[in-house]
Design a protein around this motif. Structure first.
Motif, short mmCIF file in Angstrom:
data_model
loop_
_atom_site.label_atom_id
_atom_site.label_comp_id
_atom_site.label_asym_id
_atom_site.label_seq_id
_atom_site.Cartn_x
_atom_site.Cartn_y
_atom_site.Cartn_z
N ALA A 72 -7.20 -4.15 -3.82
CA ALA A 72 -6.51 -5.44 -3.91
C ALA A 72 -5.21 -5.38 -2.82
O ALA A 72 -5.18 -6.26 -2.13
CB ALA A 72 -5.99 -5.74 -5.37
N VAL A 73 -4.30 -4.21 -2.84
CA VAL A 73 -3.42 -4.31 -1.82
C VAL A 73 -4.14 -4.16 -0.28
O VAL A 73 -3.50 -5.02 0.43
CB VAL A 73 -2.45 -3.43 -2.28
N HIS A 74 -5.12 -3.61 0.00
CA HIS A 74 -5.72 -3.57 1.10
C HIS A 74 -6.17 -4.94 1.50
O HIS A 74 -5.91 -5.14 2.48
CB HIS A 74 -6.88 -2.66 0.95
N ILE A 130 0.75 -1.23 0.09
CA ILE A 130 0.18 -0.10 0.03
C ILE A 130 0.95 1.24 0.02
O ILE A 130 0.57 2.05 -0.71
CB ILE A 130 -0.74 0.10 1.07
N GLY A 131 1.91 0.99 0.76
CA GLY A 131 2.95 2.33 0.83
C GLY A 131 3.52 2.84 -0.44
O GLY A 131 3.64 3.67 -0.74
N ARG A 132 3.68 1.76 -1.12
CA ARG A 132 4.33 1.81 -2.52
C ARG A 132 3.51 1.73 -3.66
O ARG A 132 3.92 1.70 -4.87
CB ARG A 132 5.56 0.90 -2.57
N VAL A 162 -0.21 5.86 -7.81
CA VAL A 162 -1.37 6.43 -8.09
C VAL A 162 -1.73 6.33 -9.47
O VAL A 162 -2.87 6.45 -10.24
CB VAL A 162 -1.63 7.92 -7.60
N SER A 163 -0.66 5.77 -10.38
CA SER A 163 -0.91 5.65 -11.76
C SER A 163 -1.74 4.39 -12.21
O SER A 163 -2.21 4.06 -13.08
CB SER A 163 0.43 5.57 -12.39
N ASN A 164 -1.69 3.46 -11.08
CA ASN A 164 -2.57 2.23 -11.26
C ASN A 164 -4.09 2.37 -11.14
O ASN A 164 -4.63 3.73 -10.97
CB ASN A 164 -2.32 1.23 -9.99
N GLU A 165 -4.74 1.78 -11.67
CA GLU A 165 -6.27 1.91 -11.46
C GLU A 165 -6.67 2.26 -10.12
O GLU A 165 -6.29 1.24 -9.23
CB GLU A 165 -7.01 0.58 -12.20
N PHE A 166 -7.81 2.85 -9.96
CA PHE A 166 -8.14 3.20 -8.57
C PHE A 166 -8.69 1.93 -7.86
O PHE A 166 -8.52 1.91 -6.72
CB PHE A 166 -9.22 4.35 -8.68
N ALA A 167 -9.36 1.02 -8.57
CA ALA A 167 -10.12 -0.11 -7.90
C ALA A 167 -8.84 -0.96 -7.39
O ALA A 167 -9.13 -1.70 -6.20
CB ALA A 167 -10.70 -0.90 -8.96
N ASP A 168 -7.73 -0.97 -7.63
CA ASP A 168 -6.57 -1.77 -7.34
C ASP A 168 -6.11 -1.32 -5.93
O ASP A 168 -5.43 -2.21 -5.32
CB ASP A 168 -5.33 -1.81 -8.10
N GLN A 189 -0.64 -16.38 2.95
CA GLN A 189 -0.45 -14.85 3.02
C GLN A 189 0.70 -14.31 2.10
O GLN A 189 1.01 -13.25 1.34
CB GLN A 189 -0.11 -14.33 4.23
N ALA A 190 2.06 -14.96 2.20
CA ALA A 190 3.02 -14.62 1.43
C ALA A 190 3.01 -14.52 -0.09
O ALA A 190 3.51 -13.57 -0.62
CB ALA A 190 4.22 -15.36 2.04
N LEU A 191 2.29 -15.58 -0.41
CA LEU A 191 2.11 -15.79 -1.95
C LEU A 191 0.91 -14.86 -2.36
O LEU A 191 1.12 -14.23 -3.53
CB LEU A 191 1.43 -17.24 -2.05
N ARG A 192 0.04 -14.28 -1.66
CA ARG A 192 -0.67 -13.23 -1.78
C ARG A 192 0.08 -11.66 -2.18
O ARG A 192 -0.16 -11.17 -3.08
CB ARG A 192 -2.02 -13.06 -0.89
N VAL A 193 0.81 -11.62 -1.11
CA VAL A 193 1.74 -10.68 -1.42
C VAL A 193 2.55 -10.69 -2.71
O VAL A 193 2.72 -9.66 -3.42
CB VAL A 193 2.58 -10.31 0.06
N TYR A 194 2.98 -11.79 -2.88
CA TYR A 194 3.93 -12.00 -4.05
C TYR A 194 2.71 -11.64 -5.48
O TYR A 194 3.33 -10.97 -6.21
CB TYR A 194 4.45 -13.49 -4.30
N LEU A 195 1.50 -12.06 -5.31
CA LEU A 195 0.86 -11.85 -6.63
C LEU A 195 0.47 -10.43 -6.85
O LEU A 195 0.07 -10.14 -7.74
CB LEU A 195 -0.53 -12.68 -6.33
N ASP A 196 0.66 -9.59 -5.62
CA ASP A 196 0.27 -8.33 -5.84
C ASP A 196 1.51 -7.31 -6.10
O ASP A 196 1.50 -6.20 -6.12
CB ASP A 196 0.01 -7.57 -4.35
N ARG A 197 2.72 -7.95 -6.69
CA ARG A 197 3.89 -7.39 -6.78
C ARG A 197 3.79 -6.33 -8.19
O ARG A 197 4.58 -5.34 -8.15
CB ARG A 197 4.78 -8.50 -7.19
N PHE A 198 2.94 -6.63 -9.01
CA PHE A 198 3.00 -5.59 -10.12
C PHE A 198 2.10 -4.15 -9.80
O PHE A 198 2.28 -3.20 -10.57
CB PHE A 198 2.12 -6.42 -11.44
N LEU A 199 1.20 -4.17 -8.64
CA LEU A 199 0.84 -3.01 -8.23
C LEU A 199 1.91 -2.13 -7.76
O LEU A 199 1.54 -0.94 -7.09
CB LEU A 199 -0.38 -3.13 -7.28
#
Length: 582
Positions: free
Chosen positions: A408-410, A394-396, A399-405, A438-448
């Protein structure tokens, strides 16, 4: 026993009052309207209990007083309203002596008991009346009623009148109740109003819930009931799962045992329902901590529907392709079965574990977790590192990402923070499987985090001396994500965390907030407090990340806050016809 203080106030002669029809008199610190009707006299508070309109400007017909503002109708005899949105109006005894009419003021006439306001709160919940709920919350808390009584009343309604069981509204209520001590005193009734309104929205128009009974014999070993429960959830058998759970409750299983039954089933499959299942179980347990575990038979079965019908991540494409994360997970879950739960702290290994979880290689995070557990690091300590990795997404988040994303990180982060709380409550090898999920879910969010926004402590932020209250000015405008984060970093680094949390809480509560904003506030405060002693930079980054999310979702129309302020002024006795400066 206290003696009632009674005061008589002369209004005028019988003839004068009959000629006028309605007479306004000042007594007891405010206006009282005295009506002559059908040869009798009736006295009511001149302020309409709905919005404060002067009732002496209303109309009386057939014993009913109608306010001209919103057309609420009141029985002159007892002050009761035919329109539940309005609330009853206070009445005063009237005496006629020697051709003079008197109003009698006494302590009993002015008393507003907690029981009455709890009743009004229930009525507001039943009919989804925001203004009634606002008045009740303010009156109860300002009158000294325990917040737990208010939470219990709201929760009973939310659990009984939603057939599908535990809801977002119940999680919001619990989250806000959890953070009440961290909020400014004046914001606590407002927090409970938000919880009440969200529960009322969830139950409006819904069928009630009817619980199943426990099995007749409650001597079945709890370990066997747990296996029955897991087997029922595995095949999505709600009835079987609920009866097994109710039987464990009836057998007076310990609270941590009941939590373990649910949490083990929640981690038999990978990352159920985007993390909401573990989150909801944790919140239900926290609700019981607030109101008492004697309510377990009402609360815990409400989780079964969500648990049995949750989407299982091993069935999702993202977890299977292009890398089969479930296959990657298998050997680590096997290693976990040979781990002896430890009590060591991560300490100097915290940052390295966070970095491994954030790596582009999913195997790195899994290996780092397995190594930590095999060294005897406590499950909850590892969970804190996973949760911190998640909040940094979330910290990183750029804002160029889609707002709905943002959501996802939340979702990943709040689920990770719930796992921390769950592992502190009921640590087990089965629940520790959630660390890998949980760690794998954090990995899947890497592109955000591509591109990644830089945290304020990673760059010169250029913030001059500022106070926490500056945040409210920033959040009056959209797109203040970077500025709000820099402010948070500055004031927390200056040692003003508590004051900042007060302001951050108010910033959320003045908005027409969504589910995730409430979760963010509560999880952020918990994570900050959990990290601040051992990992102060991580704690500060948590509040910075939380502030970014909240700033991205402000401002809103703030309609509920306006309702609250009107109710507050009305209960205070203000004249609502006088404008208040913004």
């Amino acid at each position: 026993m206290s003696t009632l203080v009674a005061e008589r106030v002369r209004v005028g002669s019988v003839a004068e009052l009959r000629a006028r029809g309605c007479t306004l008199v000042s007594a007891g610190g405010h206006g009282i309207a005295v009506f002559a009707q059908d040869g009798r006299f009736f006295a009511v508070d001149n302020r309409c209990p709905h919005m404060g309109f002067p009732l002496n400007r209303g109309t009386v017909r057939d014993g009913l007083l109608t306010c001209h503002w919103h057309h609420a109708r009141f029985d002159l005899e007892g002050g009761g309203t035919l329109d539940p949105f309005a609330d009853d109006v206070r009445t005063f005894p009237v005496k006629v002596e020697d051709d003079s009419v008197y109003i009698v003021l006494d302590d009993r006439a002015s008393a507003q008991t907690a029981a009455r306001w709890l009743g009004r709160l229930e009525e507001g919940l039943e009919h989804n009346l925001e203004f009634v709920m606002a008045k009740a919350a303010i009156a109860l808390i300002s009158g000294g009623s325990p917040a737990s009584d208010v939470v219990r009343t709201i929760g009973k309604h939310g659990l009984r009148y939603r057939a599908r069981g535990w809801s977002m509204g119940m999680s919001i209520l619990t989250s806000l109740a959890d953070v009440l001590p961290a909020l400014a005193t004046e914001d606590r009734p407002l927090a409970l109003l938000h919880g009440a309104v969200r529960v009322a929205e969830d139950t409006s128009g819904q069928a009630p819930r009817f619980d199943l009974e426990p099995l007749p014999a409650t001597q079945v070993p709890v370990s066997r009931l747990k296996s029955w429960f897991r087997r029922a959830i595995e095949v999505r058998d709600q009835d079987g799962a609920e009866r097994a759970l109710q039987t464990a409750i009836a057998a007076q299983a310990a609270s941590e045992t009941l939590a373990d039954i649910l949490l083990t089933a929640a981690t038999d499959h990978v990352y159920l329902d985007a993390g909401h299942v573990v989150d909801f179980i944790n919140k239900a347990c926290e609700y019981l901590d607030l109101v008492g575990w004697d309510s377990a038979s009402l609360v815990l079965p409400s989780l079964v529907d969500g648990l049995a019908n949750a989407q299982r991540s091993e069935e999702q494409n993202a977890w299977r392709h292009p890398i089969d994360l479930i296959e990657l997970l298998g050997p680590h879950l096997e290693r976990l079965t040979r781990v002896a739960p430890g009590h060591a702290a991560l300490d100097g290994d915290f940052d390295a574990l966070v970095a491994a979880i954030l790596a582009d290689d999913p195997a790195a995070g899994l290996e780092a977790i397995s190594a930590a557990l095999e060294r005897g690091v406590a499950f909850a300590d590892v969970a804190q590192a996973v949760a911190h990795a998640a909040v940094l997404r979330i910290g990183r988040f750029h804002v160029s990402n889609e707002f709905a994303d943002w959501d996802a990180v939340h979702n990943t982060w709040t689920a990770a923070q719930a796992l921390v709380q769950a592992l502190q409550r009921a640590p087990s090898l089965e629940l520790a499987r959630g660390l890998y999920h949980q760690a794998l879910r954090v990995y899947l969010d890497r592109f955000l985090n591509i591109p990644a926004a830089r945290l304020p402590d990673e760059r010169p932020d250029g913030v001059a001396a500022a106070t926490p209250e500056r945040l409210l000015e920033l959040l009056d405008r959209e797109q203040q994500v970077a500025a709000a984060a820099s402010l948070a970093n500055h004031v927390v680094a200056q040692g003003e965390a508590e004051s900042f949390i007060h302001v951050l809480g108010h910033a959320v509560l003045r908005e027409d907030a969504g589910f995730h904003s409430y979760q963010t506030l509560e999880a952020g405060i918990r994570q900050f407090n959990g990290l601040r002693e051992r990992y102060p930079l991580a704690a500060r980054r948590t509040l910075v990340s939380v502030t970014r999310y909240i700033a991205a979702h402000a401002p809103t129309s703030r309609a509920l806050f306006q309702t609250y302020r009107i109710a507050e002024r009305l209960l205070r006795g203000d004249d609502l016809s006088i404008a208040v400066e913004e």
